[in-house]
Structures are given as structure tokens and as C-alpha cells.
Design an enzyme around this catalytic site. Structure first.
Site, PDB file in Angstrom:
ATOM      1  N   ASP A  98      43.398  40.918  32.749  1.00 37.94           N
ATOM      2  CA  ASP A  98      44.238  41.987  33.285  1.00 37.94           C
ATOM      3  C   ASP A  98      43.839  43.283  32.583  1.00 37.94           C
ATOM      4  O   ASP A  98      43.803  43.333  31.355  1.00 37.94           O
ATOM      5  CB  ASP A  98      45.705  41.635  32.987  1.00 37.94           C
ATOM      6  CG  ASP A  98      46.658  42.526  33.734  1.00 37.94           C
ATOM      7  OD1 ASP A  98      46.192  43.405  34.501  1.00 37.94           O
ATOM      8  OD2 ASP A  98      47.876  42.365  33.546  1.00 37.94           O
TER       9      ASP A  98
ATOM     10  N   ASP B 140      43.014  45.158  39.569  1.00 35.35           N
ATOM     11  CA  ASP B 140      42.710  45.136  38.137  1.00 35.35           C
ATOM     12  C   ASP B 140      43.076  43.814  37.473  1.00 35.35           C
ATOM     13  O   ASP B 140      43.311  43.758  36.286  1.00 35.35           O
ATOM     14  CB  ASP B 140      43.443  46.292  37.432  1.00 35.35           C
ATOM     15  CG  ASP B 140      44.943  46.158  37.538  1.00 35.35           C
ATOM     16  OD1 ASP B 140      45.410  45.342  38.353  1.00 35.35           O
ATOM     17  OD2 ASP B 140      45.662  46.862  36.803  1.00 35.35           O
ATOM     18  N   GLU B 141      43.121  42.755  38.242  1.00 38.54           N
ATOM     19  CA  GLU B 141      43.568  41.476  37.720  1.00 38.54           C
ATOM     20  C   GLU B 141      42.763  40.367  38.376  1.00 38.54           C
ATOM     21  O   GLU B 141      42.505  40.431  39.580  1.00 38.54           O
ATOM     22  CB  GLU B 141      45.037  41.294  38.119  1.00 38.54           C
ATOM     23  CG  GLU B 141      45.938  40.790  37.036  1.00 38.54           C
ATOM     24  CD  GLU B 141      47.356  40.619  37.586  1.00 38.54           C
ATOM     25  OE1 GLU B 141      48.053  39.757  37.057  1.00 38.54           O
ATOM     26  OE2 GLU B 141      47.739  41.324  38.533  1.00 38.54           O
TER      27      GLU B 141
END
Lengths: 418, 376
Positions: free
Chosen positions: A41, A134-135
Site C-alpha cells: 500500500d 495505489d494498492e
């Protein structure tokens, strides 16, 4: 107890008090060398990119947001210490942190950076499942020989590479499954590296509130509380029969997750549940006739996306956003699946006409839902024997466009009015 | 307004008109029936849902005072239905907002009315095409096509029966056609006088249903008047007027297979019973049944992953088939919908296992059905 140094990447099978390189950033865990599932993350991703590009903001509270929706899209850790949170309405965030630097989101820039990070992940394992911009969750099982290092060390090296090459930090959770990996990643943020092993999972989760589990929202939490259950330990103790009786079909899997068990594998391509296309207008539109032109272009775009994915639309969802940001969605099922723009358009147009009652709209979108296999699409029937020919025509148009450019063939409907 | 009428007479008219009224209605006036009593002793009842209007004239009412008003159709019907059989019903409305008073023997009720001015009138406009059909002929046209009417909203132009003039072997015919994409029904009758040059019209499903109910009571001829936007059916004292579906019916002739040369003839009852028995095993909604054909031999089979499988053989006694082996699948209900309309022997004409199949009654060739096979 195995130890990993996150700076020099040295791995030792036994516990060492300090790394010879002098770094204090050590990860110690008995299962460290056996765990393969990682949740990665990025820390305050949008804000971190803005701070990277404007170093003078490094110590200032930064909020990325405002823009259209007037909520916080991301906030840096300085802002978080003042009580700002993601998805908080902007006015509330600024009340908590009046000196924050507010930056309008630049999605194109974030997407470009996300792709660079994604490329670094792809070098680690083919079992990569992106969860958002973003993960992502990765399974590095069986990669130790390839990388010449256990997954834990490979991940630490990856975190360094992201910092060096992209200029933002990530937090990593390493665990035996994706549920625990996600929980681990949350436990040590920012720039963290947390490990949860199989042996300790249940004991570690027991004192935590039930809302720690992804999927336990306010509604389920209330139902659990009504049964006297607020901590995961209480859920863990529930026999399967009772779980089934009290919480229905979902009960037993809820108990399993409370114990830190999660059978879901990491799937490289998450199956899309719907495919869509939408556009925001430069000025608000009211008339059905005006709205139909962008709708037509979106139908072509959607048809292309369906084609690329080898899928077809079993129905269409029309999405409209009013000037006042109210969302309207309308659904129509198709008699048979299609991947043709005109069939999508003919299904969506009556929905649009019903909504075009003089309201000003800022956005129109069209989605395919449910999705169907391409093989079932546009086979035609007794009331529409021409469908296969239309499908062949669309394929020919797309082939021409691929070769000679978008403008090579344009439908009359797609031409701008003179 | 004040009149007295036999309960039986009023009940029959109310039964007809209240049927058009939608049960769930957002416009209150559409739940009402318009009652008009004239000097010459005629009582006229009108109901509409804005798509269909039905007008029925009742003679033999004793009109003491002419006038008109509107009252809730369903309630009025329910009350009249429950009155004693031989009752005389008196309806009285002083005008304005005053309620409608109904008296029959020692029973009395008063019903809330809505203003006559609010009652929508459906103008018929000019209906230049006029022809007549025997009630039995119209019933037969409807019965053999309505099962194929589509309920799908996206292709609204399939939500009715397409009625138009055509030609069959050089003879002018009136054709009724319906299709939902999976099956198609085409029935023809010799073109009646006056129908020549009529526009092709799509009669909506609800109109078809109302008309079919009324046609049961019609003894002789039903007069049909139409334009390209409206159609009217008149018989006895009833006039049913309906809007038509504003759309283009597909060019169905192109999907009727011409060259299907594999012919199966099978006894209707034996076939239908076998389909029903075999399909009972299936758990799928579509209940697919597979037909495996060989010389004078038909094997029907169905399978379900959870329930098991079933099969039944029909042979030379009831099956005539002279061609080579063929396998083809159909939805069970699609087969029985059609065989239910056939009297003695069914003829199937196949091309292959994936092409549209033609089905006809061996004895009566005025009706023709096309069925899309499904993969089994």
C-alpha cells in the site's frame, strides 16, 4: 527467530540483536522465511507525489482534493496528525487544519506514477492483483530461486526501489494469506514492514474490534453487537453451527476470517464485473438530442472495451450526473448479449430520453452489466436476423480504424453538427 | 342523472369496461367509469387507460333524468356483482360533487365521484380501413399467435400482433404475426373485403387480451376499423378502441426457412406427452429437450446435472421420418405452446441442428410456426 535487515537486506536464520550494517530497521519473525503473500500500500499516495514534486511542502500539511467532489482524496501524515482523513468533506478538513496546503488532484500524474510502481511489482511475481491505483496484493510463492532471496528480502528490496525510483514510500504486510497481509500492512504505516504469522494470527486478532475485518461495516457490526459480539475473539469462539444460525450463510466464513483464515487466492486478472465509459461535459447539457451525441461516442468506446476483453453486454447501465451532482443510474436488460455500439445505443437511448426532462446534466456514462461471454453476442434471432452482419460490419470498421486512424470511418451520428 | 336498470344488464357491461381499468393507477380519474344516461333510454359506459378505450351501450335502462358522472369502476363492479340476481338497480346523481347513490331493494350505497370534465376522451380520428371478420376467425387468429408476443421492453415493436395484408400463392390474405425472437407464429385468412391496402399495424398485447375476452361473447361478425395509429373493434353494443404500437415490425418473411427438407411427422398427443414427461427432470428454467432423429425413430431426452436424466422413444407407430440422423434441442414449453394449437399430426421441417425449424399442422396449413433451436 529469522531476521531481515530492511536496509542492507541481510537475512539471518537466527535472532540477531543488531545488524552488522548498523541499521535498526530489523524485521524479526519465526515464520519470516516461509511467508509469501504480501499486501503493498503506498503511503498517502497522491500527497506523497505532490510533496516529492514540491519539496518546500515537506513539513507542511498537504491535502489533495477539492476539485469536483469537494472531499479529501488524500492527505499527508502531517495533516493526519491534525485530524484530517481521506474522504472527509473539504470544509471539515480545513476547519481541522486551516493552514493546510490544498492541491487539486492531477489524476494523470498519479496514474503514471502508479504504473511505474506496478512495473516494479510485475518484476517480482506474476501473481499480482491490483486492488486500487495505489494498492496491490502479491503472492511470491515459488520465486525464491528466481530472485535468489526469500520473499521477505525481495519485498524489502522492492520498497527501496520504489523510494529510489519513484520517490514515494510504501507499507508492506507479509502474511500467510491476503486477509492477514492487509491487516499487517495497516499495522505499520507509513514506510512499514509488518509480519503476521500463521501461529500467532488468532491470538493477535482476538482483542481487536470486529470492524478490523474488511467487509465488516457499520451494519454488520451492529448485528454482531446485538448478539454481544464486539471483539474478534468472541467471533473466534463461536461454533460453526451457531455462526450459521445467527448470521446465515456468511456466518462460518466470518468466523474463519476472525481466526485469520482466508482461502482466497491471489488472482492476477481480477474478473471485471462491469465495464463502462463516461464523460464529463465542458458545459451542462439538457436536451436529449445534445446528450445523445456523447452517448453514442461512449457506446463506441464501450463496444471497443468489450471487444478488447472478449466480453459482451447482457444489459446496459446509463449513468447521469446532474449539475447538482445527483447521480441517476438506469438499467435495461438486453434480449441477447451484444458487443455492438448501435445495439448498446438503442438500449440506452430510451433510458436517456426518459431522464432528459429539462434537468441540466454534467456527466453521462454507459456501462455493460451483466457481462456475458463474447461467443453469445450478436448471434441474431427471428426478430433480428441481421445481427451477425452488423457484428461483421463493426469488426470491419474497427479494423479500418486500427489501420488508418480513428477518423477513417465515422458514423453519421458521431459527426459534430455544422 | 337518474336511471333504473336490471342488475344482469349493468353487470355485463361493467364487467367489460372495468377490465380495461388498470388496477394500480397513479391518475385517479383512470380508475373511474364514465356513466352517461340519455333521454332516449340509452346508458353508455366508458373506461380507458389512455391506450385503450372501451365504450359499451346498454339499452333498456329506464332513464328518469339524463346526465353523466364518473365513479370508481372496480368498486361499482364489485357491488353490482354482489347484488341479488334479479335485482333492479337505481343509480342517481344530483350533479356536482355530490356522491353517486346506488339503491337495490333495501341496499343503498353512495360512491365518491370525479368530475366528468376530467375524464380523458380518446379521439379515434379517421379510421379509413373498415372490414369484418367472423368472431371465430378473429379468435383463431389471436389464439395461434398471441403466445409468441414478446414482453421484452427494449424491442417494444414486438409487444403485439402484427396485422397486415399480404399474399399467399397469389391469393390476398390477412396475416397475423407475432414473434419474441425465439419463436414466430404466422396465421393467415383470406383477405376480407375492405382490408385491401390496409396499413400494417401492431396491436398491443393488452388490447389483444381484452379483445380476446370480449370475442368470447361475440356471436357473429366483428367489425374492424383502423388507421395507422388507431384500431377499433366493434360488435354488438361494444366498441374497443386502441392505440397501435408506433414501431416497425421486423421483416419476418426472411426468417421463415424455405429450404428445410428434413421432414418429421409425429402424432401430436404422443409427442406432447413425451416432451412433458421428459422435461420434468430438468431444473433449468428453459427446460431444454433434445430430439434425436433417425429413420422412423425419435428419441426425446433431457438431463439435469443435479437431478439425473430422462428419455422416451417414439417409433414407426407415431413417427414418420425418412432422412438421416439429426440432433436438435428446443425449450420444452416452446414445443408444447405450438403443439397445443395443433389437432392431429405435427410436421417439423428441419435444416440442421442449429437452424430455425418450421412447424405446422399437417391438416391445417393456414398457420405456420418457426422455432429457434437451443444448444443442448
Amino acid at each position: 527467530m529469522a531476521t531481515l535487515c530492511r536496509d542492507c537486506l541481510r537475512v539471518t536464520a537466527e535472532d540477531v540483536p543488531a545488524c552488522p550494517c548498523g541499521s535498526p530497521r530489523l524485521v524479526r519473525h519465526p515464520e519470516l522465511l516461509r511467508l509469501t503473500v504480501a499486501h503493498v500500500d503506498c503511503d498517502a499516495f497522491y500527497a506523497a507525489i505532490e510533496k516529492r514534486d514540491r519539496p518546500e511542502l515537506l513539513t507542511r500539511p498537504v491535502i489533495v482534493g477539492g476539485g469536483r467532489r469537494g472531499v479529501v482524496a488524500a492527505c499527508c501524515y502531517v495533516a493526519r496528525t491534525r485530524g484530517v482523513r481521506s474522504a472527509m468533506p473539504m470544509f471539515q478538513a480545513l476547519r481541522a487544519c486551516p493552514d493546510a496546503v490544498v492541491i487539486r488532484p492531477d489524476m494523470a500524474k498519479y496514474a503514471a506514477e502508479a504504473r511505474r510502481i506496478r512495473a516494479l511489482m510485475e518484476a517480482l511475481t506474476p501473481l499480482l492483483e491490483p486492488l486500487s491505483i495505489d494498492e496491490a496484493v502479491l503472492d511470491l510463492a515459488g520465486t525464491a530461486a528466481l530472485h535468489g532471496a526469500p520473499p521477505a528480502a525481495v519485498l524489502a528490496r522492492f520498497a527501496q526501489a520504489v523510494e529510489r525510483e519513484v520517490g514515494v514510500t510504501v507499507s508492506i504486510g507479509l502474511a500467510p494469506n491476503r486477509l492477514l497481509a492487509k491487516i499487517a500492512a495497516e499495522r505499520d504505516k507509513p514506510r512499514g514492514f509488518a509480519v503476521i504469522g500463521r501461529a500467532e494470527a488468532a491470538a493477535l486478532l482476538a482483542p481487536e474490534p470486529v470492524t478490523l475485518l474488511p467487509g465488516v461495516g457499520p451494519a454488520l457490526a451492529r448485528r454482531l453487537a446485538a448478539a454481544g459480539i464486539t471483539r474478534l475473539g468472541q467471533l473466534q469462539a463461536l461454533p460453526e453451527r451457531d455462526a450459521l444460525a445467527r448470521f446465515g450463510e456468511e456466518g462460518p466464513s466470518l468466523v474463519a476470517r476472525a481466526r485469520g483464515e482466508d482461502p482466497r487466492p491471489v488472482r492476477p486478472e481480477r474478473e471485471a464485473r462491469s465495464i463502462s465509459a463516461e464523460t464529463t461535459f465542458e458545459r451542462d447539457l439538457r436536451e436529449a438530442a445534445e446528450l445523445e451525441r456523447p452517448l453514442w461516442h461512449l457506446c463506441e468506446k464501450l463496444a471497443r472495451r468489450l471487444g478488447e476483453k472478449g466480453l459482451a453486454a447482457g444489459g446496459v447501465v446509463l449513468k447521469l450526473k446532474t449539475a447538482g451532482f445527483a447521480l441517476r443510474t438506469r438499467h435495461a436488460r438486453l434480449p441477447a448479449p451484444t458487443r455492438l455500439p448501435e445495439t448498446l445505443f438503442e438500449a440506452a437511448r430510451p433510458l436517456l430520453r426518459k431522464e432528459a426532462d429539462g434537468t441540466a446534466f454534467r456527466l453521462v456514462g454507459i456501462g455493460a452489466q451483466p457481462l456475458a461471454p463474447a461467443a453469445e453476442a450478436d448471434r441474431g434471432d427471428l426478430a433480428d436476423p441481421e445481427a451477425p452482419r452488423r457484428a461483421a460490419r463493426w469488426a470491419a470498421v474497427e479494423a479500418l480504424r486500427a489501420r488508418f486512424g480513428e477518423g477513417a470511418v465515422v458514423r453519421g451520428r458521431g459527426l459534430a453538427p455544422r | 342523472m337518474k336511471f333504473t336498470v336490471d342488475r344482469a344488464v349493468l353487470l355485463k357491461a361493467l364487467a367489460h369496461v372495468q377490465s380495461v381499468v388498470e388496477r394500480r393507477n397513479t391518475i385517479p380519474i383512470l380508475a373511474n367509469v364514465l356513466l352517461e344516461a340519455t333521454k332516449d333510454g340509452t346508458l353508455r359506459l366508458t373506461a380507458t387507460d389512455m391506450e385503450i378505450a372501451i365504450v359499451e351501450e346498454v339499452v333498456g335502462a329506464a332513464v328518469a333524468q339524463p346526465g353523466k358522472t364518473t365513479a370508481p369502476a372496480a368498486t361499482l363492479y364489485e357491488i353490482v356483482r354482489k347484488l341479488p340476481e334479479a335485482a333492479k338497480v337505481e343509480l342517481q346523481h344530483p350533479g356536482g360533487d355530490a356522491p353517486l347513490a346506488l339503491r337495490a331493494g333495501r341496499f343503498a350505497t353512495s360512491l365518491v365521484v370525479l368530475p366528468v370534465e376530467d375524464f380523458p376522451s380518446m379521439t379515434e380520428g379517421k379510421l379509413p380501413t373498415v372490414f369484418s371478420l367472423k368472431a371465430g376467425t378473429l379468435r383463431a387468429l389471436i389464439d395461434r399467435t398471441r403466445f409468441a408476443i414478446s414482453t421484452e421492453e427494449t424491442r417494444y415493436y414486438l409487444n403485439g400482433i402484427y396485422l397486415h395484408a399480404g399474399e399467399s400463392d397469389g391469393t390476398p390474405v390477412l396475416r397475423a404475426v407475432a414473434t419474441d425472437g425465439h419463436r414466430l407464429a404466422r396465421v393467415e385468412e383470406p383477405l376480407p373485403d375492405g382490408a385491401k391496402g390496409m396499413p400494417g399495424v401492431i396491436v398491443p398485447r393488452k388490447t389483444v387480451a381484452e379483445l380476446r375476452k370480449l370475442a368470447d361473447e361475440a356471436q357473429d361478425e366483428i367489425e374492424i376499423r383502423l388507421s395507422d395509429t388507431k384500431i377499433q373493434f366493434r360488435f354488438g353494443a361494444v366498441a374497443l378502441t386502441s392505440k397501435l404500437i408506433d414501431g416497425t415490425f421486423p421483416e419476418y418473411e426472411r426468417v421463415i426457412p424455405r429450404g428445410n427438407d428434413k421432414v418429421l411427422r409425429v402424432d401430436k398427443k404422443a409427442f406432447e406427452d413425451a416432451v412433458n414427461r421428459v422435461a420434468a427432470i430438468s431444473t433449468e428454467r428453459s427446460r431444454p429437450v433434445k430430439l434425436s432423429l433417425d429413420r422412423n425413430h425419435l428419441l426425446l431426452s433431457a438431463a439435469s446435472p443435479d437431478q439425473g436424466q430422462a428419455q422416451e422413444e417414439l417409433d414407426g407407430e407415431v413417427v414418420r421420418y425418412e432422412n438421416g440422423p439429426l440432433e436438435i434441442g428446443f425449450q420444452a414449453r416452446y414445443l408444447t405452446d405450438i403443439t397445443g394449437l395443433i389437432e392431429g399430426e405435427v410436421e417439423f421441417r428441419f435444416a440442421d441442428g442449429s437452424a430455425p425449424t418450421l412447424v405446422q399442422d399437417v391438416a391445417k396449413t393456414d398457420a405456420l410456426y418457426v422455432l429457434m433451436p437451443m444448444r443442448v
